[in-house]
Design a protein around this motif. Structure first.
Motif, PDB file in Angstrom:
ATOM      1  N   UNK A  29      -8.596  -9.054  -1.037  1.00  0.00           N
ATOM      2  CA  UNK A  29      -8.952  -7.747  -0.481  1.00  0.00           C
ATOM      3  C   UNK A  29      -8.099  -6.648  -1.108  1.00  0.00           C
ATOM      4  N   UNK A  30      -6.798  -6.888  -1.226  1.00  0.00           N
ATOM      5  CA  UNK A  30      -5.904  -5.890  -1.818  1.00  0.00           C
ATOM      6  C   UNK A  30      -6.241  -5.637  -3.286  1.00  0.00           C
ATOM      7  N   UNK A  31      -6.581  -6.691  -4.002  1.00  0.00           N
ATOM      8  CA  UNK A  31      -6.964  -6.536  -5.402  1.00  0.00           C
ATOM      9  C   UNK A  31      -8.227  -5.700  -5.523  1.00  0.00           C
ATOM     10  N   UNK A  79      -7.381  -2.018  -4.717  1.00  0.00           N
ATOM     11  CA  UNK A  79      -6.646  -1.372  -5.807  1.00  0.00           C
ATOM     12  C   UNK A  79      -7.549  -1.093  -7.007  1.00  0.00           C
ATOM     13  N   UNK A  80      -8.455  -2.012  -7.302  1.00  0.00           N
ATOM     14  CA  UNK A  80      -9.316  -1.815  -8.473  1.00  0.00           C
ATOM     15  C   UNK A  80     -10.345  -0.718  -8.232  1.00  0.00           C
ATOM     16  N   UNK A  81     -10.814  -0.592  -7.020  1.00  0.00           N
ATOM     17  CA  UNK A  81     -11.818   0.435  -6.757  1.00  0.00           C
ATOM     18  C   UNK A  81     -11.189   1.811  -6.577  1.00  0.00           C
ATOM     19  N   UNK A  82      -9.903   1.883  -6.263  1.00  0.00           N
ATOM     20  CA  UNK A  82      -9.239   3.169  -6.047  1.00  0.00           C
ATOM     21  C   UNK A  82      -9.276   4.037  -7.307  1.00  0.00           C
ATOM     22  N   UNK A 133      -9.523  12.743  -4.524  1.00  0.00           N
ATOM     23  CA  UNK A 133      -9.248  11.460  -5.168  1.00  0.00           C
ATOM     24  C   UNK A 133      -7.836  10.971  -4.903  1.00  0.00           C
ATOM     25  N   UNK A 134      -6.870  11.874  -4.957  1.00  0.00           N
ATOM     26  CA  UNK A 134      -5.492  11.460  -4.701  1.00  0.00           C
ATOM     27  C   UNK A 134      -5.247  11.136  -3.234  1.00  0.00           C
ATOM     28  N   UNK A 135      -5.927  11.844  -2.337  1.00  0.00           N
ATOM     29  CA  UNK A 135      -5.816  11.486  -0.913  1.00  0.00           C
ATOM     30  C   UNK A 135      -6.349  10.073  -0.705  1.00  0.00           C
ATOM     31  N   UNK A 136      -7.474   9.764  -1.325  1.00  0.00           N
ATOM     32  CA  UNK A 136      -8.042   8.419  -1.209  1.00  0.00           C
ATOM     33  C   UNK A 136      -7.113   7.377  -1.827  1.00  0.00           C
ATOM     34  N   UNK A 137      -6.559   7.675  -2.975  1.00  0.00           N
ATOM     35  CA  UNK A 137      -5.635   6.753  -3.636  1.00  0.00           C
ATOM     36  C   UNK A 137      -4.406   6.501  -2.763  1.00  0.00           C
ATOM     37  N   UNK A 138      -3.868   7.545  -2.180  1.00  0.00           N
ATOM     38  CA  UNK A 138      -2.713   7.417  -1.298  1.00  0.00           C
ATOM     39  C   UNK A 138      -3.051   6.557  -0.081  1.00  0.00           C
ATOM     40  N   UNK A 140      -5.312   4.158   0.159  1.00  0.00           N
ATOM     41  CA  UNK A 140      -5.440   2.749  -0.247  1.00  0.00           C
ATOM     42  C   UNK A 140      -4.064   2.130  -0.458  1.00  0.00           C
ATOM     43  N   UNK A 141      -3.176   2.851  -1.122  1.00  0.00           N
ATOM     44  CA  UNK A 141      -1.826   2.327  -1.373  1.00  0.00           C
ATOM     45  C   UNK A 141      -1.090   2.106  -0.054  1.00  0.00           C
ATOM     46  N   UNK A 142      -1.234   3.033   0.879  1.00  0.00           N
ATOM     47  CA  UNK A 142      -0.581   2.882   2.181  1.00  0.00           C
ATOM     48  C   UNK A 142      -1.131   1.663   2.930  1.00  0.00           C
ATOM     49  N   UNK A 143      -2.436   1.436   2.864  1.00  0.00           N
ATOM     50  CA  UNK A 143      -3.029   0.283   3.542  1.00  0.00           C
ATOM     51  C   UNK A 143      -2.515  -1.022   2.957  1.00  0.00           C
TER      52      UNK A 143
END
Length: 87
Positions: A14-16, A19-22, A62-67, A69-72
């Motif tokens: 799930x994490x992979x 991260x790949x879709x982010x 995009x950066x809000x979404x990336x942040x 995902x990283x936090x999750x």
């Protein structure tokens, strides 16, 4: 044949995937912002300000979404570490 995934392996997959879709989501947000800005330029005759604002909004989204995902992913790893220490 049926594969049995352990909870740890399931979390890793799930994490992979997250991260790949982010990275793709960052690109998609920028493209959607640029297209929306182009539409605004044509309809409101404000060229090139619409595209500029659209791209900036897309980068921000995009950066809000990336942040997020990283936090999750980080929270999931911390929870796993906490569970391992409590065993």
């Amino acid at each position: 044949m049926r594969f049995k995934l352990t909870p740890e392996k399931r979390r890793e997959l799930r994490d992979t995937g997250d991260a790949s879709i982010a990275g793709w989501m960052l690109v998609v947000c920028i493209v959607i912002g640029a297209l929306g800005g182009e539409w605004a330029d044509k309809h409101f005759h404000v060229a090139p300000n619409g595209v500029l604002v659209g791209v900036l909004l897309g980068v921000g989204a995009g950066f809000v979404n990336l942040f997020t995902v990283v936090q999750r992913i980080k929270r999931a790893e911390e929870e796993e570490d906490r569970q391992k220490r409590n065993r």
